[in-house]
Design an enzyme around this catalytic site. Structure first.
Site, PDB file in Angstrom:
ATOM      1  N   HIS A 164     -56.133  29.442 -64.574  1.00  0.00           N
ATOM      2  CA  HIS A 164     -55.203  30.372 -63.921  1.00  0.00           C
ATOM      3  C   HIS A 164     -54.378  31.218 -64.887  1.00  0.00           C
ATOM      4  O   HIS A 164     -53.717  32.158 -64.476  1.00  0.00           O
ATOM      5  CB  HIS A 164     -54.251  29.631 -62.978  1.00  0.00           C
ATOM      6  CG  HIS A 164     -53.102  28.970 -63.676  1.00  0.00           C
ATOM      7  ND1 HIS A 164     -53.234  27.787 -64.327  1.00  0.00           N
ATOM      8  CD2 HIS A 164     -51.821  29.361 -63.852  1.00  0.00           C
ATOM      9  CE1 HIS A 164     -52.064  27.466 -64.870  1.00  0.00           C
ATOM     10  NE2 HIS A 164     -51.189  28.402 -64.604  1.00  0.00           N
TER      11      HIS A 164
HETATM   12  C1  UD1 Z   1     -47.225  30.978 -62.551  1.00  0.00           C
HETATM   13  C2  UD1 Z   1     -46.483  30.741 -63.867  1.00  0.00           C
HETATM   14  C3  UD1 Z   1     -47.261  29.741 -64.698  1.00  0.00           C
HETATM   15  C4  UD1 Z   1     -47.581  28.500 -63.917  1.00  0.00           C
HETATM   16  C5  UD1 Z   1     -48.295  28.881 -62.637  1.00  0.00           C
HETATM   17  C6  UD1 Z   1     -48.678  27.720 -61.770  1.00  0.00           C
HETATM   18  C7  UD1 Z   1     -45.281  32.738 -64.623  1.00  0.00           C
HETATM   19  C8  UD1 Z   1     -45.248  33.854 -65.605  1.00  0.00           C
HETATM   20  N1  UD1 Z   1     -46.376  31.975 -64.645  1.00  0.00           N
HETATM   21  O1  UD1 Z   1     -48.462  31.586 -62.861  1.00  0.00           O
HETATM   22  O2  UD1 Z   1     -46.498  29.401 -65.832  1.00  0.00           O
HETATM   23  O3  UD1 Z   1     -48.408  27.654 -64.683  1.00  0.00           O
HETATM   24  O4  UD1 Z   1     -47.437  29.746 -61.894  1.00  0.00           O
HETATM   25  O5  UD1 Z   1     -49.519  28.140 -60.732  1.00  0.00           O
HETATM   26  O6  UD1 Z   1     -44.342  32.553 -63.883  1.00  0.00           O
HETATM   27  N2  UD1 Z   1     -50.664  34.555 -55.881  1.00  0.00           N
HETATM   28  C9  UD1 Z   1     -51.002  34.433 -54.568  1.00  0.00           C
HETATM   29  N3  UD1 Z   1     -50.313  33.505 -53.820  1.00  0.00           N
HETATM   30  C10 UD1 Z   1     -49.322  32.723 -54.330  1.00  0.00           C
HETATM   31  C11 UD1 Z   1     -48.972  32.888 -55.682  1.00  0.00           C
HETATM   32  C12 UD1 Z   1     -49.664  33.793 -56.447  1.00  0.00           C
HETATM   33  O7  UD1 Z   1     -51.898  35.092 -54.077  1.00  0.00           O
HETATM   34  O8  UD1 Z   1     -48.755  31.907 -53.591  1.00  0.00           O
HETATM   35  C13 UD1 Z   1     -51.416  35.518 -56.712  1.00  0.00           C
HETATM   36  C14 UD1 Z   1     -50.822  36.903 -56.705  1.00  0.00           C
HETATM   37  O9  UD1 Z   1     -51.848  37.814 -56.818  1.00  0.00           O
HETATM   38  C15 UD1 Z   1     -50.020  36.927 -57.977  1.00  0.00           C
HETATM   39  C16 UD1 Z   1     -50.879  36.057 -58.903  1.00  0.00           C
HETATM   40  O10 UD1 Z   1     -51.421  35.058 -58.063  1.00  0.00           O
HETATM   41  O11 UD1 Z   1     -49.810  38.206 -58.463  1.00  0.00           O
HETATM   42  C17 UD1 Z   1     -50.122  35.424 -60.017  1.00  0.00           C
HETATM   43  O12 UD1 Z   1     -49.016  34.675 -59.508  1.00  0.00           O
HETATM   44  P1  UD1 Z   1     -47.758  34.424 -60.473  1.00  0.00           P
HETATM   45  O13 UD1 Z   1     -46.769  33.579 -59.771  1.00  0.00           O
HETATM   46  O14 UD1 Z   1     -47.297  35.715 -61.038  1.00  0.00           O
HETATM   47  O15 UD1 Z   1     -48.379  33.663 -61.691  1.00  0.00           O
HETATM   48  P2  UD1 Z   1     -49.274  32.369 -61.768  1.00  0.00           P
HETATM   49  O16 UD1 Z   1     -50.550  32.752 -62.370  1.00  0.00           O
HETATM   50  O17 UD1 Z   1     -49.319  31.593 -60.489  1.00  0.00           O
END
Ligand code: UD1
Length: 359
Positions: free
Chosen positions: A206
């Site tokens: 991820h």
């Molecule tokens: C975030 C944390 C990371 C952690 C991870 C656990 C940051 C910078 N990174 O990364 O340290 O290890 O969470 O999962 O904060 N999305 C969805 N649904 C959700 C959440 C996310 O569709 O419920 C998708 C969206 O397109 C979003 C992307 O995932 O833009 C990334 O989500 P984001 O929370 O920015 O970062 P993670 O990769 O989850």
């Protein structure tokens, strides 16, 4: 009256850490829980509140996904308003997500004391979002709770001089507490996914460094499809988007690859514990492989959890296909496992320190 503390959570690993901490902290503190809404899908957020019977957050900011600077700004604004209303004596942030950094900025700008849980992990990769978040948080926090002795040294080397505590990893607390549940759940989960004990790889991807690069994610998918082994692959939403937009779905059609939506905590622990190898770019899963005495192949160029590599349980493979295949074929159980990430009593240690400081 109990002193009031605010705990800020927002992303999946923080719900898991809160599950270990919240019930313990509430013995001595009036805890106000703020959910930023960074994670919002059912199986990225609500599932953990149900699984751990976590209290419903007092505030839910519902921020969601957007450009990280705007997301952090929205979170700061929301948290700031709540801190002004609640006037807590202290704020807790955990780990290294955007929610962590937003909590840090809102708290220090209101001149409220701040604890950083999981301080002292560094990758030294400056453009990594998590590295930016944790460095800024660690240098500004008043109380630093580190999971290892090495993390304490790292914090000292960052110029922080006092209130640094080696408490162990709160994620280990949950594993210790749920050992029997995990053991009982293993046969049920193996049957559900049609795999044998010790007969499959458990894969998670991820990190932005992998999902934002077609070359990297394709190399990972290619190598796991070439192992000839069954692979269980719970897919993070951002990884799903990357696979779809880069037209890499054909790799998932391989009959050995069993995909699922992101999983609840118990299924994840059961599947790690019964796997032959764990392949991951997640810091949480890196530690969970170690907790369960399973070999981990780390799909990053470095790890923050260097102790687990030094003991031989985890191997930094990055996306080197030859190294991944060689590690899978020639791995030998290391001579020692020192439980270097703590004994499962991190939350109680944190409580004792907070009581001494705040009560
Ligand atoms: C975030 C944390 C990371 C952690 C991870 C656990 C940051 C910078 N990174 O990364 O340290 O290890 O969470 O999962 O904060 N999305 C969805 N649904 C959700 C959440 C996310 O569709 O419920 C998708 C969206 O397109 C979003 C992307 O995932 O833009 C990334 O989500 P984001 O929370 O920015 O970062 P993670 O990769 O989850």
């Amino acid at each position: 009256m109990k002193p009031k503390i605010v705990t800020i959570i927002g992303a999946r690993p923080q719900f898991i850490k809160a599950a270990a901490l919240s019930p313990i902290l509430r013995k001595s503190f009036d805890e106000i829980l703020i959910h930023t809404g960074q994670h919002y899908d059912l199986n990225m957020s609500e599932i953990f509140f149900e699984e751990f019977k976590l209290p419903t957050p007092n505030y839910h900011l519902g921020v969601g996904s957007m450009k990280s600077t705007i997301q952090i700004a929205e979170m700061i604004k929301g948290i700031d308003e709540i801190l002004i209303i609640e006037q807590p004596s202290h704020v807790l942030v955990m780990g290294d997500t955007n929610s962590t950094l937003a909590g840090t900025i809102a708290t220090i700008k209101n001149n409220i004391g701040l604890s950083h849980i999981e301080a002292g992990l560094r990758s030294y990769v400056k453009n990594m979002p998590e590295e930016q978040n944790r460095v800024l948080t660690t240098v500004m926090a008043d109380l630093l709770f580190c999971p290892t002795k090495k993390a304490v040294d790292v914090v000292r080397n960052m110029g922080v001089k006092e209130n640094i505590y080696n408490v162990g990893d709160v994620m280990m607390d949950l594993i210790k507490k749920n050992e029997n549940r995990i053991t009982t759940n293993i046969p049920i989960t193996l049957k559900k996914y049609g795999v044998e004990n010790n007969g499959y790889l458990f894969l998670t991807i991820h990190r932005a460094v992998n999902t934002d690069s077609k070359n990297r994610i394709e190399r990972i998918l290619r190598v796991v499809s070439n192992t000839g082994m069954k692979v269980i692959f719970p897919i993070h939403p951002r990884t799903k988007k990357s696979i779809e937009s880069n037209k890499l779905n054909r790799y998932l059609e391989n009959e050995n690859i069993i995909t699922t939506n992101p999983l609840d905590w118990l299924s994840t622990q059961s599947l790690i514990s019964a796997s032959k190898f764990v392949l991951t770019d997640s810091g949480g899963v890196t530690r969970e492989a170690y907790f369960h005495h399973k070999p981990g192949l780390l799909l990053n160029s470095q790890t923050e959890w260097t102790e687990t590599v030094e003991e031989g349980w985890n191997t930094v493979c990055d996306i080197n296909e030859d190294l991944i295949l060689k590690t899978l074929s020639s791995w030998a159980t290391p001579a020692t496992h020192t439980n270097c990430l703590g004994n499962g009593d991190a939350a109680s240690k944190i409580l004792n320190i907070l009581e001494n400081k705040l009560c």
